[in-house]
Design an enzyme around this catalytic site. Structure first.
Site, PDB file in Angstrom:
ATOM      1  N   ASP A  24      -6.074  -3.796  -1.917  1.00  0.00           N
ATOM      2  CA  ASP A  24      -4.984  -3.393  -1.025  1.00  0.00           C
ATOM      3  C   ASP A  24      -4.284  -4.602  -0.392  1.00  0.00           C
ATOM      4  OD1 ASP A  24      -3.605  -2.381   1.433  1.00  0.00           O
ATOM      5  OD2 ASP A  24      -4.494  -0.491   0.788  1.00  0.00           O
TER       6      ASP A  24
ATOM      7  N   SER B 209       0.827  -1.203   0.000  1.00  0.00           N
ATOM      8  CA  SER B 209       0.000   0.000   0.000  1.00  0.00           C
ATOM      9  C   SER B 209       0.868   1.263   0.000  1.00  0.00           C
ATOM     10  CB  SER B 209      -0.964  -0.045   1.188  1.00  0.00           C
ATOM     11  OG  SER B 209      -2.026   0.854   1.001  1.00  0.00           O
TER      12      SER B 209
END
Length: 433
Positions: A324, A211
């Site tokens: 993610d 991320s």
């Protein structure tokens, strides 16, 4: 070629060394292999692996028996393995030749997986991982029984009698991996950590990021300076990285703008164009599997790794629908280890302290829930995979406001500076001890 003596056992097999037997055990391995592996069957007498040849698979015995012996005149059986036992983990990991021949005694049904699958098993089964590591350590000790520091190299004596180098030798130092964790705006702390590493002359040989960590790590791997990365990060705003989805469908926002910004900063690079090896962690939204991206366009990988579920639309990549990476690997220290790092420096920016009261809107509510769900992953990275963890916490700051970016950067540098003696000591100890 390494010579080892094997003897059978119900829980695996023994590796006989001059230091005594090393017993390999396993836990929950059968169910994991059945879920992810491929079943292969062998007829009586059929050879599975031939001594002196490479075999890039790890095998688990589902049923039947497998005998182990050296090639040559006469058949000196070293071991006979049966159900629930496994073999070829070390050659599968290292790409080395097999030191023995493995053949089916009777009809044998095995399950096999490749190196990537073996690494996943090691990541998901801590007990199994520890036993594989112990096996590798035993082999290294057996090959290097008298390993000592050269007499002409500078060293210092510690109180416990062990020795270490005064400073890392660039020509004989460990491979250092940097694992940068997820954390939205808190991820700007990674920039401060990198600044501390640079000013203390700590090299970074490979990077894994999840991320926000993937974004900062990609900038570093592309050769951008700390000053350039900081300037880029401090100019970010939600309006510059995201576009509202109207009407909302699978998510509220789309992060295509982020991909364009990355291209404008580092260029439209692929993983092969980078100065430092990089791995970006995402997750398959359909299967929940960890997806480690090491090919293709950098901007696409970052978009996938930062696509927070329900906030950002998933990213379609490699025929997968990706979200993610923090959902599966918040701090990718295990990925650094799999890439070949001897020492893993992990950076945790996961602050599980929250402002009192309910979230102000649904977006913040989703992000808070996302954070809470990842606590276990953070603990696993800290306790198992990382050699040192730089823990950055600022509970007084919002992790979702770009205005706080400069404060997180300063805190990252301050925390890394405090851990620098530990990092330098680890590098020194690795060299000689």
């Amino acid at each position: 070629m390494l010579s080892i003596k094997l003897s059978g056992s119900s829980a695996g097999f023994l590796i006989e060394t001059e230091w005594g037997p090393v017993k390999i055990r396993f836990k929950n391995l059968k169910s994991w292999m059945e879920d992810m592996g491929e079943q292969v069957d062998f007829q009586p007498g059929q050879k599975i692996i031939i001594q002196g040849q490479k075999c890039d698979h790890f095998f688990y015995v589902r049923s039947g028996r497998v005998e182990v012996y050296p090639e040559g005149a006469g058949k000196n059986i070293l071991a006979v393995m049966s159900d629930r036992e496994y073999f070829n983990e070390v050659p599968c990991l290292t790409g080395t030749e097999s030191n023995a021949t493995y053949a089916a005694v009777n009809f044998a049904s095995l399950i096999r997986t490749d190196r990537e699958g073996l690494l996943r098993l090691m990541a998901d089964l801590p007990d199994f991982n520890q036993q594989v590591v112990d096996t590798l350590c035993s082999i290294i000790r057996m090959e290097n029984p008298d390993r000592k520091a050269p007499a002409d190299e500078p060293s210092v004596q510690r109180e416990d009698g062990e020795c270490r180098a005064e400073a890392p030798d660039p020509s004989r130092r460990p491979v250092i991996g940097l694992a940068l964790g997820a954390g939205v705006i808190r991820g700007m702390a990674h920039i401060g950590v990198i600044r501390s590493l640079v000013k203390n002359n700590i090299p970074v040989d490979l990077v894994a990021g999840t991320s926000a960590g993937a974004l900062v790590g990609a900038c570093l791997a592309a050769g951008r300076s700390v000053e350039e990365i900081e300037d880029f990060a401090l100019r970010l705003r939600w309006s510059r990285v995201a576009t509202p989805v109207i009407p909302p469908g699978k998510a509220f926002l789309n992060n295509e703008k982020l991909g364009l910004l990355v291209n404008s900063f580092i260029g439209d690079k692929t993983f092969h164009d980078l100065n430092i090896p990089l791995a970006v962690v995402a997750a398959d939204s359909g299967t929940g599997e960890e997806v480690v991206i090491r090919e293709g366009r950098i901007s696409d990988a970052i978009r996938a790794s930062t696509a927070i579920p329900a906030i950002f639309e998933p990213v379609r990549l490699f025929n997968r629908t990706l979200v993610d990476g923090g959902t599966v690997n918040m701090i990718p220290a295990s990925v650094c280890r799999a890439m070949g790092a001897n020492i893993v420096i992990a950076v945790s920016v996961s602050d599980f302290h929250y402002q009192p009261g309910p979230p102000k809107n649904i977006v913040l509510a989703i992000m808070r829930t996302f954070d809470l769900a990842t606590k276990k992953q953070v603990a696993l990275a800290k306790n198992q995979w990382a050699d040192v963890v730089i823990d950055v916490k600022r509970p007084d700051l919002s992790g979702y406001s770009f205005r706080e970016g400069k404060h997180f950067i300063r805190e990252g540098e301050r925390r890394a500076d405090r851990m620098m003696p530990v990092i330098k000591n680890l590098i020194g100890q690795w060299k000689w001890c």
